[in-house]
Motif scaffolding. Structure first.
Motif, PDB file in Angstrom:
ATOM      1  N   ALA A 205     -52.916  94.096  -1.529  1.00 51.53           N
ATOM      2  CA  ALA A 205     -51.870  94.205  -2.290  1.00 51.53           C
ATOM      3  C   ALA A 205     -52.111  94.156  -3.685  1.00 51.53           C
ATOM      4  CB  ALA A 205     -50.752  92.950  -2.193  1.00 51.53           C
ATOM      5  N   ASP A 206     -51.315  95.057  -4.517  1.00 53.13           N
ATOM      6  CA  ASP A 206     -51.433  95.352  -5.984  1.00 53.13           C
ATOM      7  C   ASP A 206     -50.416  94.334  -6.749  1.00 53.13           C
ATOM      8  OD1 ASP A 206     -53.322  97.810  -5.713  1.00 53.13           O
ATOM      9  OD2 ASP A 206     -51.775  98.666  -4.594  1.00 53.13           O
ATOM     10  N   MET A 207     -49.399  94.094  -6.265  1.00 46.31           N
ATOM     11  CA  MET A 207     -48.637  93.059  -6.771  1.00 46.31           C
ATOM     12  C   MET A 207     -48.127  92.059  -5.562  1.00 46.31           C
ATOM     13  SD  MET A 207     -46.236  96.045  -8.486  1.00 46.31           S
ATOM     14  CE  MET A 207     -45.608  96.998  -7.200  1.00 46.31           C
ATOM     15  N   VAL A 208     -47.901  90.715  -5.952  1.00 47.34           N
ATOM     16  CA  VAL A 208     -47.461  89.755  -5.184  1.00 47.34           C
ATOM     17  C   VAL A 208     -46.268  88.993  -5.797  1.00 47.34           C
ATOM     18  CG1 VAL A 208     -47.894  87.858  -3.759  1.00 47.34           C
ATOM     19  CG2 VAL A 208     -49.674  89.732  -3.727  1.00 47.34           C
ATOM     20  N   GLY A 209     -45.357  88.944  -5.301  1.00 44.01           N
ATOM     21  CA  GLY A 209     -44.062  87.827  -5.923  1.00 44.01           C
ATOM     22  C   GLY A 209     -43.734  86.706  -4.769  1.00 44.01           C
ATOM     23  N   LEU A 210     -44.003  85.702  -5.561  1.00 47.22           N
ATOM     24  CA  LEU A 210     -43.754  84.493  -4.587  1.00 47.22           C
ATOM     25  C   LEU A 210     -42.502  83.502  -5.115  1.00 47.22           C
ATOM     26  CD1 LEU A 210     -47.254  84.392  -5.334  1.00 47.22           C
ATOM     27  CD2 LEU A 210     -46.815  83.293  -2.881  1.00 47.22           C
ATOM     28  N   GLY A 211     -41.548  83.423  -4.354  1.00 50.61           N
ATOM     29  CA  GLY A 211     -40.443  82.517  -5.054  1.00 50.61           C
ATOM     30  C   GLY A 211     -39.865  81.534  -3.997  1.00 50.61           C
ATOM     31  N   PRO A 212     -39.587  80.333  -4.421  1.00 52.88           N
ATOM     32  CA  PRO A 212     -38.897  79.359  -3.581  1.00 52.88           C
ATOM     33  C   PRO A 212     -37.481  80.006  -2.911  1.00 52.88           C
ATOM     34  CG  PRO A 212     -38.587  78.999  -5.946  1.00 52.88           C
ATOM     35  CD  PRO A 212     -39.462  80.015  -6.006  1.00 52.88           C
ATOM     36  N   PHE A 213     -36.943  79.488  -1.678  1.00 52.37           N
ATOM     37  CA  PHE A 213     -35.962  79.669  -0.973  1.00 52.37           C
ATOM     38  C   PHE A 213     -34.994  78.978  -1.737  1.00 52.37           C
ATOM     39  CE2 PHE A 213     -33.399  77.513   1.975  1.00 52.37           C
ATOM     40  CZ  PHE A 213     -32.175  78.651   2.319  1.00 52.37           C
ATOM     41  N   ILE A 214     -33.675  79.630  -2.047  1.00 52.12           N
ATOM     42  CA  ILE A 214     -32.632  78.846  -2.554  1.00 52.12           C
ATOM     43  C   ILE A 214     -31.381  78.900  -1.831  1.00 52.12           C
ATOM     44  CG2 ILE A 214     -31.081  78.951  -4.571  1.00 52.12           C
ATOM     45  CD1 ILE A 214     -33.275  80.024  -6.267  1.00 52.12           C
ATOM     46  N   ALA A 215     -30.910  77.997  -1.220  1.00 54.57           N
ATOM     47  CA  ALA A 215     -29.719  78.098  -0.163  1.00 54.57           C
ATOM     48  C   ALA A 215     -28.577  78.803  -0.713  1.00 54.57           C
ATOM     49  CB  ALA A 215     -29.429  76.534   0.408  1.00 54.57           C
ATOM     50  N   HIS A 216     -27.932  79.769   0.060  1.00 57.30           N
ATOM     51  CA  HIS A 216     -26.500  80.119  -0.222  1.00 57.30           C
ATOM     52  C   HIS A 216     -25.443  79.908   0.752  1.00 57.30           C
ATOM     53  CE1 HIS A 216     -23.497  83.334  -0.807  1.00 57.30           C
ATOM     54  NE2 HIS A 216     -24.312  83.738  -1.793  1.00 57.30           N
ATOM     55  N   LYS A 217     -24.339  79.452   0.068  1.00 56.98           N
ATOM     56  CA  LYS A 217     -23.397  78.609   0.771  1.00 56.98           C
ATOM     57  C   LYS A 217     -22.591  79.450   1.828  1.00 56.98           C
ATOM     58  CE  LYS A 217     -19.443  79.879  -2.339  1.00 56.98           C
ATOM     59  NZ  LYS A 217     -19.275  81.067  -1.931  1.00 56.98           N
ATOM     60  N   ASP A 218     -22.978  80.760   1.669  1.00 58.89           N
ATOM     61  CA  ASP A 218     -22.318  81.711   2.913  1.00 58.89           C
ATOM     62  C   ASP A 218     -23.076  82.232   3.973  1.00 58.89           C
ATOM     63  OD1 ASP A 218     -19.725  81.524   1.622  1.00 58.89           O
ATOM     64  OD2 ASP A 218     -20.292  83.386   0.245  1.00 58.89           O
ATOM     65  N   THR A 219     -24.338  81.443   3.893  1.00 62.20           N
ATOM     66  CA  THR A 219     -25.251  81.735   4.998  1.00 62.20           C
ATOM     67  C   THR A 219     -25.411  80.673   5.958  1.00 62.20           C
ATOM     68  OG1 THR A 219     -27.280  80.917   3.707  1.00 62.20           O
ATOM     69  CG2 THR A 219     -26.680  83.108   3.363  1.00 62.20           C
ATOM     70  N   ILE A 220     -26.272  80.805   7.128  1.00 59.72           N
ATOM     71  CA  ILE A 220     -26.428  79.967   8.117  1.00 59.72           C
ATOM     72  C   ILE A 220     -27.266  78.855   7.610  1.00 59.72           C
ATOM     73  CG2 ILE A 220     -27.668  79.463  10.263  1.00 59.72           C
ATOM     74  CD1 ILE A 220     -26.732  82.405  11.000  1.00 59.72           C
ATOM     75  N   LEU A 221     -28.223  79.221   6.479  1.00 54.85           N
ATOM     76  CA  LEU A 221     -28.956  78.184   5.937  1.00 54.85           C
ATOM     77  C   LEU A 221     -28.377  77.196   4.868  1.00 54.85           C
ATOM     78  CD1 LEU A 221     -32.514  80.210   6.040  1.00 54.85           C
ATOM     79  CD2 LEU A 221     -31.499  78.587   7.554  1.00 54.85           C
ATOM     80  N   LYS A 222     -27.062  77.325   4.858  1.00 53.73           N
ATOM     81  CA  LYS A 222     -26.694  76.845   3.412  1.00 53.73           C
ATOM     82  C   LYS A 222     -26.709  75.242   3.351  1.00 53.73           C
ATOM     83  CE  LYS A 222     -21.851  75.629   5.712  1.00 53.73           C
ATOM     84  NZ  LYS A 222     -22.371  76.086   7.281  1.00 53.73           N
ATOM     85  N   ASP A 223     -27.208  74.663   4.392  1.00 48.22           N
ATOM     86  CA  ASP A 223     -27.426  73.111   4.252  1.00 48.22           C
ATOM     87  C   ASP A 223     -28.893  72.802   4.095  1.00 48.22           C
ATOM     88  OD1 ASP A 223     -24.701  72.422   4.161  1.00 48.22           O
ATOM     89  OD2 ASP A 223     -24.763  72.400   6.220  1.00 48.22           O
ATOM     90  N   ALA A 224     -29.816  73.954   4.250  1.00 50.46           N
ATOM     91  CA  ALA A 224     -31.236  73.626   4.211  1.00 50.46           C
ATOM     92  C   ALA A 224     -31.720  73.443   2.720  1.00 50.46           C
ATOM     93  CB  ALA A 224     -31.808  75.208   4.763  1.00 50.46           C
ATOM     94  N   PRO A 225     -32.608  72.664   2.689  1.00 54.98           N
ATOM     95  CA  PRO A 225     -33.304  72.322   1.195  1.00 54.98           C
ATOM     96  C   PRO A 225     -33.831  73.563   0.432  1.00 54.98           C
ATOM     97  CG  PRO A 225     -34.514  71.107   3.128  1.00 54.98           C
ATOM     98  CD  PRO A 225     -33.377  71.914   3.648  1.00 54.98           C
ATOM     99  N   CYS A 226     -33.943  73.466  -0.880  1.00 48.73           N
ATOM    100  CA  CYS A 226     -34.282  74.669  -1.493  1.00 48.73           C
ATOM    101  C   CYS A 226     -35.810  74.434  -1.094  1.00 48.73           C
ATOM    102  CB  CYS A 226     -33.796  74.834  -2.825  1.00 48.73           C
ATOM    103  SG  CYS A 226     -32.097  75.154  -3.087  1.00 48.73           S
ATOM    104  N   GLY A 227     -36.617  75.484  -1.455  1.00 49.39           N
ATOM    105  CA  GLY A 227     -38.018  75.428  -1.763  1.00 49.39           C
ATOM    106  C   GLY A 227     -38.431  74.688  -2.772  1.00 49.39           C
ATOM    107  N   SER A 228     -39.808  74.198  -2.585  1.00 46.28           N
ATOM    108  CA  SER A 228     -40.263  73.460  -3.835  1.00 46.28           C
ATOM    109  C   SER A 228     -40.963  74.424  -4.858  1.00 46.28           C
ATOM    110  CB  SER A 228     -41.390  72.397  -3.192  1.00 46.28           C
ATOM    111  OG  SER A 228     -42.338  72.314  -4.205  1.00 46.28           O
TER     112      SER A 228
END
Ligand code: SAH
Length: 333
Positions: A205-228
């Protein structure tokens, strides 16, 4: 570094040494230079159902918008006039912009003498080829996770192998190719993040983006903890150490979860900032996660403020297109 060593560092309690070393490597290979990319989020229509994403097709609470060609071009021109040398145009997977529409936009932006990155999701090889012929330089497509089981769970109806094939097609077609992952998806293991990093290397890869998951209230993952954010920073640092000459952004999701996250990431191996230059309708509604805190720039004063911030870190804003040194090295082979 082998997988075992990567895992050890990802799990370590104190990462100060690793961050320091990644910063040293970034400065040695990429210089005291930060590249800026003006991000235009031009449509939030999406046909996909990614479990984590706030603009997924299932979310009925999204106010959907599309920017016209004219709006996209005007925004790109403003970005160029402010001082940006690269424009990134990103959207959900929106078939409204067919090959003809996309190529027209690409050709016109390229006439502005500015580097152009696309981030439109999975398309056919024919489409990627047409975008390249129209003049697009770069393409961002995160693999999101290389854990096949987790990938399948997070992306209903999607084929992991197809996403991999897309990335290899982009490389083959001569795009400067960016990928990346989400950190902290429910069910994601440290071992799988180590595999992700080795995948970046394998893809070259020439570029790599890494970001923590952030829960969105309108998704199935709404109660999941955010990434570290700490884990995300460690993954950034390791990616820099393993791939010294690639471009790595200080991602908006780190900025959102961590005070001064942008500055901190730029001290841990990152060398790119992607300020949002989108019109207000996009800023308000391109809500892939809540409370997006990334930097927005809409005039020269704000650009100069960012220049000063970057100076305070011992860096300078790049004066050129900021092509990934990894990409240049391959071209020269
Ligand atoms: N449709 C394009 C662009 C997607 S949005 C594509 O498929 O590539 C850009 C990135 O935002 C995604 O690749 C994903 O990694 C990230 N993202 C989406 N939802 C997120 C969330 N809830 N938290 C953090 N990042 C998210």
């Amino acid at each position: 570094m082998n997988k075992k060593e990567i895992i050890e560092i990802l799990k370590a309690q104190n990462s100060d040494e690793v961050f320091k070393y990644a910063d040293h490597i970034r400065r040695k290979y990429c210089g005291n230079i930060v590249h800026l990319r003006a991000l235009i989020e031009f449509s939030n229509f999406c046909k996909k159902q990614c479990l984590y994403c706030g603009i997924n097709a299932k979310n009925k609470n999204v106010k959907r918008y599309r920017l016209s060609e004219e709006q996209i071009l005007n925004t790109a021109l403003i970005a160029k006039e402010i001082g940006f040398k690269t424009v990134v145009i990103q959207s959900g997977e929106d078939d409204f912009y067919d090959i003809k529409k996309m190529c027209s936009i690409i050709e016109k932006i390229k006439k502005m003498d500015i580097a152009l990155t696309l981030s439109l999701g999975e398309k056919t090889k024919k489409e990627y080829k047409a975008y390249k012929s129209a003049g697009a330089d770069r393409y961002l497509l995160r693999i999101e996770t290389t854990d096949k089981k987790l990938y399948k769970k997070m992306h209903p109806g999607c084929d992991f192998q197809n996403r991999i094939n897309c990335l290899y097609s982009l490389k083959e077609l001569g795009f400067e190719t960016g990928t990346g992952i989400l950190i902290g998806l429910e069910g994601q293991s440290i071992e799988s993040i180590a595999s992700d990093i080795l995948f970046f290397k394998k893809l070259n890869a020439d570029m790599v983006g890494l970001g923590p998951f952030i829960a969105h209230k309108d998704t199935i993952l709404k109660d999941a903890p955010c990434g570290s954010t700490e884990l995300a920073l460690r993954a950034i640092a390791l990616t820099r150490i393993i791939m010294p000459n690639i471009n790595i952004p200080a991602t908006t999701s780190i900025e959102t979860l961590l005070k001064d996250g942008r500055k901190i990431a730029l001290k841990c191996g990152a060398n790119v900032v992607m300020p949002n230059v989108s019109p207000n309708i996009a800023k308000e509604n391109y809500c892939i996660y809540p409370n997006k805190q990334g930097i927005c720039i809409s005039n020269k004063t704000e650009f100069e403020n960012l220049r000063n911030e970057i100076k305070s870190l011992g860096d300078e804003i790049s004066k050129d297109f900021g092509i990934s040194k990894n990409f240049v090295a391959q071209k020269n082979l």
